[in-house]
Write a protein that holds these residues in place. Structure first.
Motif, PDB file in Angstrom:
ATOM      1  N   LEU A  49       1.337   6.781  -7.080  1.00  0.00           N
ATOM      2  CA  LEU A  49       0.278   7.706  -7.478  1.00  0.00           C
ATOM      3  C   LEU A  49       0.730   9.158  -7.355  1.00  0.00           C
ATOM      4  O   LEU A  49       0.431   9.989  -8.222  1.00  0.00           O
ATOM      5  CB  LEU A  49      -0.978   7.457  -6.642  1.00  0.00           C
ATOM      6  N   VAL A  50       1.476   9.481  -6.316  1.00  0.00           N
ATOM      7  CA  VAL A  50       1.995  10.836  -6.169  1.00  0.00           C
ATOM      8  C   VAL A  50       2.965  11.157  -7.300  1.00  0.00           C
ATOM      9  O   VAL A  50       2.915  12.231  -7.900  1.00  0.00           O
ATOM     10  CB  VAL A  50       2.664  11.016  -4.784  1.00  0.00           C
ATOM     11  N   VAL A  72       0.820  -1.216   0.000  1.00  0.00           N
ATOM     12  CA  VAL A  72       0.000   0.000   0.000  1.00  0.00           C
ATOM     13  C   VAL A  72       0.854   1.267   0.000  1.00  0.00           C
ATOM     14  O   VAL A  72       0.594   2.193  -0.772  1.00  0.00           O
ATOM     15  CB  VAL A  72      -1.004  -0.027   1.171  1.00  0.00           C
ATOM     16  N   PRO A  73       1.909   1.375   0.811  1.00  0.00           N
ATOM     17  CA  PRO A  73       2.725   2.597   0.754  1.00  0.00           C
ATOM     18  C   PRO A  73       3.391   2.791  -0.619  1.00  0.00           C
ATOM     19  O   PRO A  73       3.531   3.924  -1.075  1.00  0.00           O
ATOM     20  CB  PRO A  73       3.785   2.392   1.836  1.00  0.00           C
ATOM     21  N   TYR A  74       3.771   1.728  -1.260  1.00  0.00           N
ATOM     22  CA  TYR A  74       4.387   1.831  -2.585  1.00  0.00           C
ATOM     23  C   TYR A  74       3.381   2.337  -3.612  1.00  0.00           C
ATOM     24  O   TYR A  74       3.725   3.131  -4.495  1.00  0.00           O
ATOM     25  CB  TYR A  74       4.970   0.486  -3.024  1.00  0.00           C
ATOM     26  N   ILE A  75       2.150   1.901  -3.509  1.00  0.00           N
ATOM     27  CA  ILE A  75       1.109   2.374  -4.430  1.00  0.00           C
ATOM     28  C   ILE A  75       0.864   3.865  -4.207  1.00  0.00           C
ATOM     29  O   ILE A  75       0.719   4.629  -5.169  1.00  0.00           O
ATOM     30  CB  ILE A  75      -0.185   1.555  -4.230  1.00  0.00           C
ATOM     31  N   ASP A  76       0.845   4.298  -2.964  1.00  0.00           N
ATOM     32  CA  ASP A  76       0.664   5.714  -2.663  1.00  0.00           C
ATOM     33  C   ASP A  76       1.784   6.555  -3.274  1.00  0.00           C
ATOM     34  O   ASP A  76       1.539   7.597  -3.881  1.00  0.00           O
ATOM     35  CB  ASP A  76       0.609   5.946  -1.152  1.00  0.00           C
ATOM     36  N   VAL A  77       3.005   6.110  -3.131  1.00  0.00           N
ATOM     37  CA  VAL A  77       4.145   6.828  -3.700  1.00  0.00           C
ATOM     38  C   VAL A  77       4.046   6.870  -5.220  1.00  0.00           C
ATOM     39  O   VAL A  77       4.287   7.909  -5.837  1.00  0.00           O
ATOM     40  CB  VAL A  77       5.473   6.181  -3.247  1.00  0.00           C
TER      41      VAL A  77
END
Length: 140
Positions: free
Chosen positions: A23-24, A16-21
């Motif tokens: 997307l940013v 999940v943190p990798y997906i957030d990064v």
């Protein structure tokens, strides 16, 4: 007696943190991409003309600024100011690779007619079959 449960180690990775990064980063690249492809600042003459067809390849744009600096923009990058002979040789190399790409001259309205015609003659000597002239629409 109370028996303690043995916990097994978790071998799954939390993505999940990798997906957030990602997307940013995607948003940052989408915002900055149009700024990177900015062209040469040229004050084009105004005229009523038909635009290029949407299905045509991106043109090679040869620019002459008000200070008589010459630039080539091939759609993906812009080369720095160069001499007219160097510019014509570079455009000739582009045309050898892709002969169907259109070539457009973007001349500032304060540049003399002689400079634009001389540039077009140099391009013709390098094998450019036809050259278009860029203008701004009258209403703008």
């Amino acid at each position: 007696m109370y028996q303690r449960k043995r916990r097994r180690p978790v071998s799954d990775i939390n993505v999940v943190p990798y997906i957030d990064v990602m997307l940013v980063l995607l948003i940052i690249f989408m915002v900055t991409a149009p700024l990177i492809t900015a062209g040469v600042n040229v004050d084009l003459p105004k005229a009523e003309a038909n635009p290029l067809a949407e299905d045509s390849k991106p043109p090679i744009i040869v620019s002459v600024t008000a200070d008589y600096e010459y630039f080539v923009t091939d759609g993906s990058n812009k080369d720095g100011p160069m001499q007219p002979q160097e510019l014509a040789a570079l455009v000739g190399a582009y045309i050898e690779v892709e002969p169907e790409r259109p070539v457009m001259v973007e001349g500032d309205r304060t540049v003399s007619y002689d400079a634009v015609v001389s540039l077009m003659v140099l391009l013709q000597k390098q094998g450019v079959a036809s050259v278009g002239l860029m203008t701004d629409p009258v209403g703008e």
